[in-house]
Design a protein around this motif. Sequence first.
Motif, PDB file in Angstrom:
ATOM      1  N   HIS A  42       1.011  -1.170   0.038  1.00 16.59           N
ATOM      2  CA  HIS A  42       0.018   0.114  -0.320  1.00 16.59           C
ATOM      3  C   HIS A  42       0.945   1.215   0.071  1.00 16.59           C
ATOM      4  CE1 HIS A  42      -2.467  -3.413   1.878  1.00 16.59           C
ATOM      5  NE2 HIS A  42      -3.512  -2.830   1.181  1.00 16.59           N
ATOM      6  N   LEU A  43       1.000   1.705  -1.187  1.00 13.72           N
ATOM      7  CA  LEU A  43       2.056   2.980  -1.278  1.00 13.72           C
ATOM      8  C   LEU A  43       1.339   4.295  -1.544  1.00 13.72           C
ATOM      9  CD1 LEU A  43       4.854   1.307  -3.138  1.00 13.72           C
ATOM     10  CD2 LEU A  43       4.720   1.368  -0.741  1.00 13.72           C
ATOM     11  N   SER A  44       1.781   5.306  -1.128  1.00 16.00           N
ATOM     12  CA  SER A  44       1.291   6.529  -1.513  1.00 16.00           C
ATOM     13  C   SER A  44       1.898   6.926  -2.693  1.00 16.00           C
ATOM     14  CB  SER A  44       1.532   7.499  -0.239  1.00 16.00           C
ATOM     15  OG  SER A  44       2.875   7.813  -0.265  1.00 16.00           O
ATOM     16  N   ALA A  45       1.648   7.868  -3.456  1.00 12.44           N
ATOM     17  CA  ALA A  45       2.243   8.558  -4.571  1.00 12.44           C
ATOM     18  C   ALA A  45       3.553   9.110  -4.197  1.00 12.44           C
ATOM     19  CB  ALA A  45       1.329   9.804  -5.113  1.00 12.44           C
ATOM     20  N   GLU A  46       3.902   9.436  -3.004  1.00  8.51           N
ATOM     21  CA  GLU A  46       5.055  10.181  -2.489  1.00  8.51           C
ATOM     22  C   GLU A  46       6.042   8.848  -2.349  1.00  8.51           C
ATOM     23  OE1 GLU A  46       4.911  13.477  -1.706  1.00  8.51           O
ATOM     24  OE2 GLU A  46       7.049  13.566  -1.478  1.00  8.51           O
ATOM     25  N   ASP A  47       5.298   7.801  -1.923  1.00  6.86           N
ATOM     26  CA  ASP A  47       6.362   6.603  -1.562  1.00  6.86           C
ATOM     27  C   ASP A  47       6.972   6.214  -2.807  1.00  6.86           C
ATOM     28  OD1 ASP A  47       5.648   6.528   1.078  1.00  6.86           O
ATOM     29  OD2 ASP A  47       3.984   5.145   0.532  1.00  6.86           O
ATOM     30  N   ILE A  48       6.071   6.268  -3.932  1.00  8.45           N
ATOM     31  CA  ILE A  48       6.631   5.595  -5.363  1.00  8.45           C
ATOM     32  C   ILE A  48       7.486   6.710  -5.855  1.00  8.45           C
ATOM     33  CG2 ILE A  48       5.683   5.100  -7.455  1.00  8.45           C
ATOM     34  CD1 ILE A  48       3.220   4.166  -6.249  1.00  8.45           C
ATOM     35  N   TYR A  49       7.080   7.738  -5.771  1.00  7.26           N
ATOM     36  CA  TYR A  49       7.972   8.948  -6.167  1.00  7.26           C
ATOM     37  C   TYR A  49       9.432   8.841  -5.494  1.00  7.26           C
ATOM     38  CZ  TYR A  49       9.810  13.674  -6.865  1.00  7.26           C
ATOM     39  OH  TYR A  49      10.445  14.942  -7.166  1.00  7.26           O
ATOM     40  N   THR A  78      -6.048   0.110  -7.169  1.00  6.72           N
ATOM     41  CA  THR A  78      -7.031   0.729  -6.141  1.00  6.72           C
ATOM     42  C   THR A  78      -6.502   1.713  -5.266  1.00  6.72           C
ATOM     43  OG1 THR A  78      -7.858  -1.518  -6.344  1.00  6.72           O
ATOM     44  CG2 THR A  78      -8.985   0.064  -4.600  1.00  6.72           C
ATOM     45  N   ARG A  79      -7.406   2.790  -5.034  1.00  5.23           N
ATOM     46  CA  ARG A  79      -7.161   4.059  -4.181  1.00  5.23           C
ATOM     47  C   ARG A  79      -7.613   3.789  -2.827  1.00  5.23           C
ATOM     48  NH1 ARG A  79      -6.095   9.740  -6.149  1.00  5.23           N
ATOM     49  NH2 ARG A  79      -6.385   8.836  -8.163  1.00  5.23           N
ATOM     50  N   HIS A  80      -7.024   3.965  -1.955  1.00  7.13           N
ATOM     51  CA  HIS A  80      -7.572   4.006  -0.570  1.00  7.13           C
ATOM     52  C   HIS A  80      -7.117   5.278   0.252  1.00  7.13           C
ATOM     53  CE1 HIS A  80      -8.687  -0.406  -0.822  1.00  7.13           C
ATOM     54  NE2 HIS A  80      -7.543  -0.547  -1.320  1.00  7.13           N
ATOM     55  N   HIS A  81      -8.074   5.481   1.303  1.00  5.04           N
ATOM     56  CA  HIS A  81      -7.933   6.760   2.058  1.00  5.04           C
ATOM     57  C   HIS A  81      -7.981   5.897   3.465  1.00  5.04           C
ATOM     58  CE1 HIS A  81      -8.285   9.701  -1.168  1.00  5.04           C
ATOM     59  NE2 HIS A  81      -9.462   8.788  -1.843  1.00  5.04           N
ATOM     60  N   PHE A  82      -6.934   5.451   3.853  1.00  8.65           N
ATOM     61  CA  PHE A  82      -6.892   4.665   5.273  1.00  8.65           C
ATOM     62  C   PHE A  82      -6.730   5.854   6.419  1.00  8.65           C
ATOM     63  CE2 PHE A  82      -4.999   0.664   3.456  1.00  8.65           C
ATOM     64  CZ  PHE A  82      -6.270   0.310   3.148  1.00  8.65           C
ATOM     65  N   ALA A  83      -5.561   6.579   6.487  1.00  7.69           N
ATOM     66  CA  ALA A  83      -5.381   7.485   7.386  1.00  7.69           C
ATOM     67  C   ALA A  83      -6.249   8.767   7.321  1.00  7.69           C
ATOM     68  CB  ALA A  83      -3.729   7.798   7.520  1.00  7.69           C
ATOM     69  N   GLY A  84      -6.138   9.406   6.343  1.00  4.50           N
ATOM     70  CA  GLY A  84      -6.926  10.830   6.251  1.00  4.50           C
ATOM     71  C   GLY A  84      -6.347  11.535   5.207  1.00  4.50           C
ATOM     72  N   GLY A  85      -5.089  11.618   5.657  1.00  5.38           N
ATOM     73  CA  GLY A  85      -4.347  12.697   4.727  1.00  5.38           C
ATOM     74  C   GLY A  85      -3.921  12.175   3.371  1.00  5.38           C
ATOM     75  N   GLN A  86      -3.084  11.412   3.115  1.00  4.64           N
ATOM     76  CA  GLN A  86      -2.726  10.945   1.763  1.00  4.64           C
ATOM     77  C   GLN A  86      -3.531   9.347   1.383  1.00  4.64           C
ATOM     78  OE1 GLN A  86       1.867  10.797   0.890  1.00  4.64           O
ATOM     79  NE2 GLN A  86       1.926  10.725   3.153  1.00  4.64           N
ATOM     80  N   ALA A  87      -3.698   9.372   0.108  1.00  7.50           N
ATOM     81  CA  ALA A  87      -4.148   8.212  -0.543  1.00  7.50           C
ATOM     82  C   ALA A  87      -3.172   7.433  -0.684  1.00  7.50           C
ATOM     83  CB  ALA A  87      -4.850   8.567  -1.858  1.00  7.50           C
ATOM     84  N   VAL A  88      -3.387   5.660  -0.589  1.00 11.25           N
ATOM     85  CA  VAL A  88      -2.454   4.905  -0.927  1.00 11.25           C
ATOM     86  C   VAL A  88      -3.235   3.966  -1.816  1.00 11.25           C
ATOM     87  CG1 VAL A  88      -1.500   4.892   1.386  1.00 11.25           C
ATOM     88  CG2 VAL A  88      -3.522   3.368   0.898  1.00 11.25           C
ATOM     89  N   PHE A  89      -1.971   3.333  -2.819  1.00 11.10           N
ATOM     90  CA  PHE A  89      -2.422   2.665  -3.824  1.00 11.10           C
ATOM     91  C   PHE A  89      -1.945   1.266  -3.900  1.00 11.10           C
ATOM     92  CE2 PHE A  89      -2.262   7.075  -4.718  1.00 11.10           C
ATOM     93  CZ  PHE A  89      -3.210   7.489  -5.838  1.00 11.10           C
ATOM     94  N   GLU A  90      -2.709   0.426  -4.347  1.00  9.04           N
ATOM     95  CA  GLU A  90      -2.215  -1.089  -4.404  1.00  9.04           C
ATOM     96  C   GLU A  90      -2.669  -1.772  -5.656  1.00  9.04           C
ATOM     97  OE1 GLU A  90      -3.911  -3.823  -1.648  1.00  9.04           O
ATOM     98  OE2 GLU A  90      -5.873  -2.989  -1.785  1.00  9.04           O
TER      99      GLU A  90
END
Lengths: 148, 148
Positions: A42-49, A78-90
């Motif tokens: 589950h990575l955020s756009a930032e993680d991938i960047y 798929t895009r998820h909004h677990f925490a609240g701030g950043q979206a994460v993708f898987e």
Amino acid sequence: MVEVTHLKREEQGTRDLRRAGLKVTLPRLRILEILEESDPHHLSAEDIYKDLLANDHDVGLATVYRVLTQFEGAGIVTRHHFAGGQAVFELDNGDNHDHIVCMKSGKVSEFKDPQIEERLIEIAEELGYSLTDHRIVLYGVYRDESDS
Amino acid sequence: MVEVTHLKREEQGTRDLRRAGLKVTLPRLRILEILEESDPHHLSAEDIYKDLLANDHDVGLATVYRVLTQFEGAGIVTRHHFAGGQAVFELDNGDNHDHIVCMKSGKVSEFKDPQIEERLIEIAEELGYSLTDHRIVLYGVYRDESDS
DNA sequence: ATAAATGCAAAGACTTTGCAGCGGC
DNA sequence: GCCGCTGCAAAGTCTTTGCATTTAT
């Protein structure tokens, strides 16, 4: 061996992209690869960047977002909004599983439960809806893990 | 009659605020009132802000956000991220129900299902977690509604 | 060759924060 | 009167968009 494996994955990604009507470009292949290789996938756009930069692949953050959004539209991720701030993708394998998040460590586990899915369809019907999708996120505390 | 009802609600709100250790101020009482009276009781900060302005109550949007965040911390409201963009808030009666959203009209219905909740606890246990909370959002299409 | 994809920087949507003044208690 | 609360505007965070250039086909 390593080469072969790598080529295989690349071919797989190429097929995914073609099927989605997207041009096969380096940024897209690399992003797919990062998503595949990531462990807590589950990575955020930032993680991938950051991962891209760390491997000397100069891809803009905007491109990462654009690609992920396209992938989402194509059903690749798929895009998820677990925490609240950043979206994460898987990556979306089509199994549409659900998630449980540890409130202390942030650890995420996945599960899929037919019993629940059946009941959800019933509930939707009872309320006058045709169910098309669902999201379940459980919040809890992961134990064991030999402390930490 | 109307007066009495109104006073009662205000007293109720006052108690809620005191219990939470928050000063009883006009903006907070009004926001509580708006949340109570709203029908599809899922309002964004912007919704509440507009409602306030429409009734000649000059409260800043920042205050609305601040108050809602405090209310959330105090367990008075719950914050949801249905769509993706804006967060929506609703009073927390402690019943912790779940939601189903119509993908066409945006209509939101609520439900609570003991069978599912039981199963979720089991699932969490099986995965090594102690369940503390959960969120279920179903996406579907609402039918009937005499077309629309 | 041509249409799509990328990078950069700028803009956008939503939310939070700093600070001077106002308002409960 | 004190300390918390509010309003305003400014800053922040995450994400999207415009545009000139590069790239896949």
